[in-house]
Structure formats: structure tokens, C-alpha cells
Scaffold this motif. Structure first.
Motif, short mmCIF file in Angstrom:
data_model
loop_
_atom_site.label_atom_id
_atom_site.label_comp_id
_atom_site.label_asym_id
_atom_site.label_seq_id
_atom_site.Cartn_x
_atom_site.Cartn_y
_atom_site.Cartn_z
N ALA A 1 -3.70 4.06 4.22
CA ALA A 1 -4.74 3.57 3.32
C ALA A 1 -4.17 2.49 2.40
O ALA A 1 -3.01 2.55 1.99
CB ALA A 1 -5.31 4.71 2.49
N ASP A 2 -4.99 1.51 2.08
CA ASP A 2 -4.58 0.44 1.17
C ASP A 2 -4.70 0.86 -0.29
O ASP A 2 -3.89 0.45 -1.12
CB ASP A 2 -5.44 -0.80 1.41
CG ASP A 2 -5.28 -1.36 2.81
OD1 ASP A 2 -4.16 -1.74 3.16
OD2 ASP A 2 -6.28 -1.40 3.56
N TYR A 3 -5.73 1.64 -0.59
CA TYR A 3 -5.99 2.03 -1.98
C TYR A 3 -6.31 3.52 -2.07
O TYR A 3 -7.00 4.07 -1.22
CB TYR A 3 -7.18 1.25 -2.56
CG TYR A 3 -6.86 -0.19 -2.86
CD1 TYR A 3 -6.36 -0.57 -4.10
CD2 TYR A 3 -7.05 -1.18 -1.90
CE1 TYR A 3 -6.05 -1.89 -4.38
CE2 TYR A 3 -6.74 -2.50 -2.17
CZ TYR A 3 -6.24 -2.85 -3.42
OH TYR A 3 -5.93 -4.15 -3.68
N VAL A 4 -5.80 4.13 -3.12
CA VAL A 4 -6.23 5.46 -3.53
C VAL A 4 -6.89 5.31 -4.89
O VAL A 4 -6.26 4.85 -5.85
CB VAL A 4 -5.05 6.44 -3.64
CG1 VAL A 4 -5.52 7.78 -4.23
CG2 VAL A 4 -4.39 6.65 -2.29
N ALA B 1 -2.80 9.32 2.01
CA ALA B 1 -2.89 7.86 2.05
C ALA B 1 -1.71 7.27 2.82
O ALA B 1 -1.88 6.33 3.62
CB ALA B 1 -2.92 7.30 0.63
N GLN B 2 -0.53 7.80 2.60
CA GLN B 2 0.65 7.31 3.31
C GLN B 2 0.55 7.63 4.81
O GLN B 2 0.91 6.80 5.65
CB GLN B 2 1.90 7.93 2.70
CG GLN B 2 2.19 7.41 1.29
CD GLN B 2 3.21 8.24 0.54
OE1 GLN B 2 3.71 9.24 1.05
NE2 GLN B 2 3.51 7.84 -0.70
N ARG C 1 -10.47 -3.43 3.26
CA ARG C 1 -9.43 -2.51 2.77
C ARG C 1 -9.80 -1.07 3.10
O ARG C 1 -10.97 -0.69 3.03
CB ARG C 1 -9.25 -2.66 1.25
CG ARG C 1 -8.92 -4.05 0.76
CD ARG C 1 -7.60 -4.53 1.33
NE ARG C 1 -7.09 -5.69 0.63
CZ ARG C 1 -7.40 -6.95 0.91
NH1 ARG C 1 -8.26 -7.20 1.89
NH2 ARG C 1 -6.87 -7.94 0.24
N PRO D 1 0.83 -1.21 0.00
CA PRO D 1 0.00 0.00 0.00
C PRO D 1 0.87 1.26 0.00
O PRO D 1 2.00 1.22 0.45
CB PRO D 1 -0.79 -0.13 1.31
CG PRO D 1 0.08 -0.97 2.20
CD PRO D 1 0.80 -1.92 1.29
N PRO D 2 0.31 2.36 -0.50
CA PRO D 2 -1.01 2.41 -1.13
C PRO D 2 -0.95 2.01 -2.60
O PRO D 2 -0.05 2.42 -3.32
CB PRO D 2 -1.38 3.88 -0.99
CG PRO D 2 -0.07 4.61 -1.05
CD PRO D 2 0.93 3.71 -0.37
#
Length: 326
Positions: free
Chosen positions: A196-199, A191-192, A142, A112-113
């Protein structure tokens, strides 16, 4: 594979606040009912083969793919000397599955991300597909963050924020008319920081021949790559199953500009034509990764070519034998 896990979870777990997941993809069956009746015949004449070709074309496979399929099928049948309708059906099913790419396509599942860009023209279902994909990923544990990269269309940012609130995914946005590259940069920063797993990044619903907006898309990709190595990990092109040849022309324009990795085919429900999946795969050379089969959040599925073809060719209660037709 992540797609396989997503599919398995979707079949067994329904979010408490939503209706049960949609059933397996069921494209328009009426257009394949004649094909299924044909496959039950015990003797195959030259006229029968010509009829099957017409039926496959009518089912929106297109003339070139239909002719290729029939030529290969006839050669195999003649070489094997088979007259068993079930054996012929299995041969046709295998070739149709192969035409769709054979096996399910992998989806971004690295460290991730993972960055997913979603591109396409306005009206194809791009923003709602983003919401449905976010919902599917969140339903599988997620953490998802959305980036409002469509800063050009009036109301696009607000629309994505409404969807983000609904599915429980935070949205990183700037003012309307702002720099989409800056939105992506800030979204990856967030996100970092949040783990977060996904953007999932929205983009302007550009026409495929709009050079300026296509250049903006290229800039967004470069910003993502500098900020997160390997990004974007997926670029999903959203196509409407009802747009026909126009949608395929749009697809070619995006393929020349963006490094598209897969297709999201929307409106592949009872009002759509099942053959559109074959036309899209043939025209783009890309796998269909997800399909929209309805309006609800759960009406969004990882695409399984084998399951799709089996649904097309399986006998249905509404089918009638040739001798019963009037």
C-alpha cells in the motif's frame, strides 16, 4: 509536488461512479462583496480605509489580521503613490495569499507506506474527510489502507468500514474498546505486505482537554514510528469552518499534544465563512492542506491559497457599485 498532481488530475478526470469534481473553492462571496466594491473606488479617503477595515473584520478575518493588513496596505499605497484600484486589489490579494501561507503545502510523498494520522473532535467531519482523502488518492492511482484507530466511539469502526467499502480501501480494525496502538501496528504490517502507498489512520474524536485520549494519540504515534521510520508522515487536524473561536481553542489543544503538520478545513462551502481560513492559519501557524466544500466524495480538494484569494476578490455578477446601493 503530490498536491499539485492531485489537483491537476482532479480537474481533468472524474471517476466513472461519481459526479464531476467540484469547482474551485468558492467561500461565501457576500461577505467580500463590499470589499470588492471598495476596491473599485478611484479615490481613497481616511473614511474609506476605516470602512475597509470594518469590511475585512465582518468577513471573519478577525480584528488583528484586518488591522495588520490595512496598515501594511496603506503604507505600500502611500509609498508607491498609487491610486489605481486594480493595483490596490493586487496588493491586497498578495498580502491575503501570504497570510494563508503563500504557496501550496506539500503532502506526504516519500517511500511507501506513507502514514497519515487524522485527528479532531467528533462532529468536525473527521471520518468523512478520511474517506474523501482516500478517494482522492485512489483516483490518482495510489493504493490506500485505512486503520480504524477510533476504538472508543460506538459505531466508529463500522462507519469507517462502510466508507472503506464505498471508496475501495481495505480497513484494518479490532474490536470496539481495543488498543488503538495495536490497530496501527497491524495496519502497518498489512500495508507493507500488500504494498500500500498510504495508511490513513482514524483516531478517537477526543476533546482537546481529554488527557487520557490525548495520551492514546501519543501512543499511536510512537507505535507508528517504531514500525515505520519517519511515521506518521502527516498528522492532519480536521476543523469545522463554522465553529469559530471554539474550533481554534480545540486546535491549540491538539497542537500541544500531537505533531500536527496541516489542517483539513471542512464545510468551506456556500454556508461557510471564507475568513475562517485566515483565522485558522493565523491561530495555528499551520498550512491548510485540504478543504471540504460539500457532501460528495469529490467535494474535497487540495487547498490553493492563491486560487482561494482570487475567488474572494474577483468581481462577481451579483456585486453592485456603491452608487447603485440603496
Amino acid at each position: 509536488m503530490l498536491l499539485k498532481r492531485l489537483r491537476q488530475t482532479q480537474r481533468t478526470e472524474a471517476p466513472e461512479s461519481e459526479a464531476a469534481p467540484a469547482p474551485a473553492v468558492e467561500p461565501t462571496r457576500r461577505r467580500f462583496s463590499s470589499v470588492r466594491r471598495w476596491l473599485r473606488r478611484s479615490k481613497l479617503s481616511e473614511a474609506d480605509w476605516d470602512e475597509l477595515e470594518e469590511q475585512l473584520i465582518a468577513a471573519d478575518l478577525g480584528p488583528f489580521l484586518a488591522m495588520e493588513l490595512l496598515d501594511e496596505l496603506r503604507e505600500t499605497v502611500q509609498a508607491d503613490g498609487t491610486a489605481d484600484p486594480e493595483a490596490v486589489r493586487e496588493l491586497l490579494a498578495a498580502r491575503l495569499t501570504e497570510a494563508l501561507g503563500g504557496r501550496e503545502a506539500q503532502f506526504a510523498s516519500g517511500l511507501p507506506p506513507q502514514v497519515v494520522f487524522v485527528v479532531g473532535v467528533n462532529g468536525a467531519g473527521k471520518t468523512t474527510s478520511i474517506a474523501k482523502l482516500a478517494h482522492l488518492l485512489r483516483s490518482n492511482g495510489r493504493e490506500v489502507l485505512l486503520a480504524a484507530g477510533d476504538t472508543f466511539r460506538a459505531g466508529a469502526i463500522e462507519q469507517l468500514q462502510i466508507w472503506g467499502d464505498r471508496v475501495g480501501a481495505p480497513v484494518i480494525a479490532h474490536r470496539p474498546g481495543g488498543d488503538p496502538g495495536a490497530v496501527i501496528y497491524d495496519a502497518l504490517d498489512a500495508a507493507q505486505a500488500r504494498g500500500a502507498d498510504y495508511v490513513i489512520a482514524d483516531s478517537a474524536g477526543r476533546q482537546h482537554n481529554n488527557v487520557n485520549l490525548m495520551n492514546e494519540l501519543g501512543k499511536m504515534q510512537r507505535v507508528a514510528e517504531r514500525k515505520t521510520p519517519g511515521a506518521p508522515h502527516e498528522v492532519l487536524l480536521v476543523l469545522d469552518a463554522l465553529t469559530g473561536q471554539n474550533g481554534l481553542h480545540q486546535a491549540q489543544g491538539f497542537l500541544e499534544t500531537a505533531t500536527v503538520t496541516g489542517i483539513v478545513l471542512t464545510k468551506l462551502d456556500s454556508s461557510a465563512k471564507g475568513g475562517a481560513a485566515f483565522a485558522v492559519t493565523r491561530a495555528t501557524g499551520l498550512p491548510i492542506k485540504f478543504v471540504g466544500v460539500g457532501e460528495g466524495l469529490t467535494d474535497f480538494q487540495p487547498f490553493d491559497p492563491e486560487q482561494f484569494v482570487q475567488a474572494l476578490l474577483a468581481p462577481q455578477p451579483g456585486d453592485v457599485d456603491d452608487e447603485e446601493e440603496t
